[in-house]
Scaffold this motif. Structure first.
Motif, PDB file in Angstrom:
ATOM      1  N   LEU A 261     -22.622 -40.038  51.380  1.00 13.27           N
ATOM      2  CA  LEU A 261     -22.291 -38.927  50.276  1.00 13.27           C
ATOM      3  C   LEU A 261     -23.324 -37.699  50.537  1.00 13.27           C
ATOM      4  CD1 LEU A 261     -20.914 -37.832  48.018  1.00 13.27           C
ATOM      5  CD2 LEU A 261     -22.026 -39.173  46.798  1.00 13.27           C
ATOM      6  N   GLY A 264     -20.091 -34.062  52.458  1.00  8.96           N
ATOM      7  CA  GLY A 264     -18.866 -34.770  52.459  1.00  8.96           C
ATOM      8  C   GLY A 264     -19.203 -36.044  52.316  1.00  8.96           C
ATOM      9  N   LEU A 265     -17.815 -37.055  52.277  1.00  9.43           N
ATOM     10  CA  LEU A 265     -18.035 -38.315  52.202  1.00  9.43           C
ATOM     11  C   LEU A 265     -17.303 -39.002  53.188  1.00  9.43           C
ATOM     12  CD1 LEU A 265     -18.483 -40.851  50.325  1.00  9.43           C
ATOM     13  CD2 LEU A 265     -16.652 -40.408  48.913  1.00  9.43           C
ATOM     14  N   GLY A 287     -13.454 -41.018  52.924  1.00 10.47           N
ATOM     15  CA  GLY A 287     -13.322 -39.908  51.858  1.00 10.47           C
ATOM     16  C   GLY A 287     -12.022 -39.585  51.489  1.00 10.47           C
ATOM     17  N   HIS A 288     -11.085 -39.723  52.384  1.00  7.62           N
ATOM     18  CA  HIS A 288      -9.715 -39.272  52.189  1.00  7.62           C
ATOM     19  C   HIS A 288      -8.738 -40.525  51.958  1.00  7.62           C
ATOM     20  CE1 HIS A 288     -11.378 -35.206  53.173  1.00  7.62           C
ATOM     21  NE2 HIS A 288     -11.940 -35.978  54.216  1.00  7.62           N
ATOM     22  N   CYS A 298      -7.533 -31.748  47.887  1.00  5.13           N
ATOM     23  CA  CYS A 298      -8.678 -31.860  48.765  1.00  5.13           C
ATOM     24  C   CYS A 298      -8.730 -30.718  49.757  1.00  5.13           C
ATOM     25  CB  CYS A 298      -8.711 -33.191  49.291  1.00  5.13           C
ATOM     26  SG  CYS A 298     -10.266 -33.649  50.144  1.00  5.13           S
ATOM     27  N   GLU A 307     -13.240 -38.198  48.123  1.00  8.09           N
ATOM     28  CA  GLU A 307     -14.323 -37.170  48.459  1.00  8.09           C
ATOM     29  C   GLU A 307     -14.126 -35.896  47.337  1.00  8.09           C
ATOM     30  OE1 GLU A 307     -15.237 -35.883  52.481  1.00  8.09           O
ATOM     31  OE2 GLU A 307     -14.534 -33.667  51.868  1.00  8.09           O
TER      32      GLU A 307
END
Length: 411
Positions: A261, A264-265, A287-288, A298, A307
């Motif tokens: 993290l 972004g993630l 993240g998605h 997003c 994310e």
């Protein structure tokens, strides 16, 4: 590390066998290891081990480290890796900063730099900045492990000004050491490992549509940086690079997920003794995953992505909520893959590691109680672990040297 521990007594597998021996020397560290132990652990004959170690010594990759008492007869000669016989560059291109490290064969950082970066700038400009920082770290002082901030001139041409360097051969196979570059008259650089936000094609070194930076879609970063520097280049996702570096430091085997993290993630998955990239090398887009069907939009084009929710909480200064959201995704991953541990990392986690560990652990433990699966899996952070992404990127280069590349090209 996705390789067999058993060697083979066939001439065609000489490079493979040398890599097995070299990796055992790496693991043994300064204490070293005897030829008899090498033979026992690889399954090679003592004669094969003697030939391999003689070549490694002749090439400067191994040296004697004293003697060890044996159960009978004369003391055994102990061999160890020569860490400064080769180096690799690790480059982390984040959305707003660049980190570059120079590591030796043991993975020790001997020089490093960090500088601001605009990942949204034209790709050619980003590559030129990256090449400049690589040149600076190669020409900088060695041994102090001090991060330098001021830019320095670099010896590389601008993008497109030269041919791509050939891949370096595996030391110990008697082949040509093409694709390496002497540094400072004393060091040899095996290549550059580049860690960038995904998604991307790891095999071809081509980026896909990085969230928020569509101009990178289809860009051949591997070829561009190789042409600019004259060094072999390996490109992978930042999360995969970090997971590889962490796996090499681990005390024992075990599956884990590295959750990064920062700006972004994403996730790096280490499963079955190897990085899990998937058939199209796109695994880990953690993240998605959608966790709120009617959630906020997003940057990837979806809605309710973990994310987007997590970064929104971070922007509002609500660390507890960010940790709760991250914990929800982590618990989903634990339930889906039945992994042994979760590792948290990234600049955002590093700013308040205790809070993120508490928040994520609370969700994972609650899920374990609800599912009746017993004790929750361990949760740790990379806080204080140096530069895990950049250092892991350097390990992408060293992977082939130590026989950690699988048949599918993965590490």
């Amino acid at each position: 590390m996705n390789r067999s521990n058993a060697g083979a007594n066939l001439p065609t597998l000489r490079s493979h066998n040398a890599a097995l021996v070299l990796d055992l020397l790496r693991v043994a560290g300064e204490r070293g290891i005897s030829r008899l132990e090498l033979a026992e652990r690889t399954g090679l004959t003592p004669q094969a081990v003697s030939k391999i170690t003689a070549r490694l010594r002749a090439e400067g990759l191994a040296t004697e480290a004293g003697h060890r008492a044996s159960t009978g007869g004369k003391p055994r000669t102990v061999l160890r890796l020569v860490p400064d016989a080769g180096h690799a560059v690790g480059l982390h291109l984040d959305r707003d900063e660049l980190t570059v490290v120079l590591v030796d064969l043991a993975g020790t950082v001997v020089a490093s730099r960090r500088t601001p970066l605009d990942f949204g700038a034209p790709a050619g400009e980003v590559v030129a900045v990256a090449a400049g920082e690589v040149g600076a770290v190669l020409g900088g002082p060695v041994g102090a492990d001090a991060e330098l901030e001021s830019p320095q001139p670099h010896p590389f041409p601008e993008p497109g000004a030269g041919p791509r360097a050939p891949a370096a051969s595996t030391p110990g196979d008697g082949g040509d050491a093409g694709g390496t570059a002497p540094v400072g008259g004393a060091r040899t650089v095996l290549g550059i490992g580049v860690a960038v936000p995904g998604p991307l094609d790891h095999r071809g070194g081509v980026l896909h549509r990085v969230t928020g930076f569509p101009q990178w879609d289809g860009y051949p970063l591997q070829d561009a940086l190789a042409a600019c520097t004259g060094l072999p280049v390996v490109v992978d996702k930042d999360t995969n690079a970090a997971a590889l570096g962490l796996a090499l430091r681990a005390d024992g085997p075990g599956d884990f997920a590295y959750l990064h993290l920062g700006t972004g993630l994403g996730a790096g998955l280490f499963l079955g003794g190897a990085l899990h990239r998937g058939a199209r090398t796109g695994a880990g887009e953690f993240g998605h995953q959608t966790v709120a069907l009617d959630g906020p939009p997003c940057g990837c084009g979806g809605r309710g992505c973990i994310e987007a929710l997590c970064l929104a909480a971070v922007a509002e200064g609500d660390v507890a909520e960010a940790a709760r959201v991250l914990g929800t995704g982590a618990a989903n991953l634990v339930g889906l893959l039945d992994i042994d541990r979760v590792v948290l990392g990234g600049r955002t986690v590093g700013a308040d590691p205790d809070a993120y560990v508490r928040g994520v652990r609370a969700v994972i433990e609650e899920r374990a109680r609800r599912d009746g699966t017993g004790a929750a899996v361990p949760l740790v952070t990379t806080a204080g672990a140096g530069r895990p992404v950049a250092e892991g990127a350097a390990q992408l280069v060293l992977a082939a040297l130590f026989g950690r590349v699988g048949s599918g090209g993965g590490v």
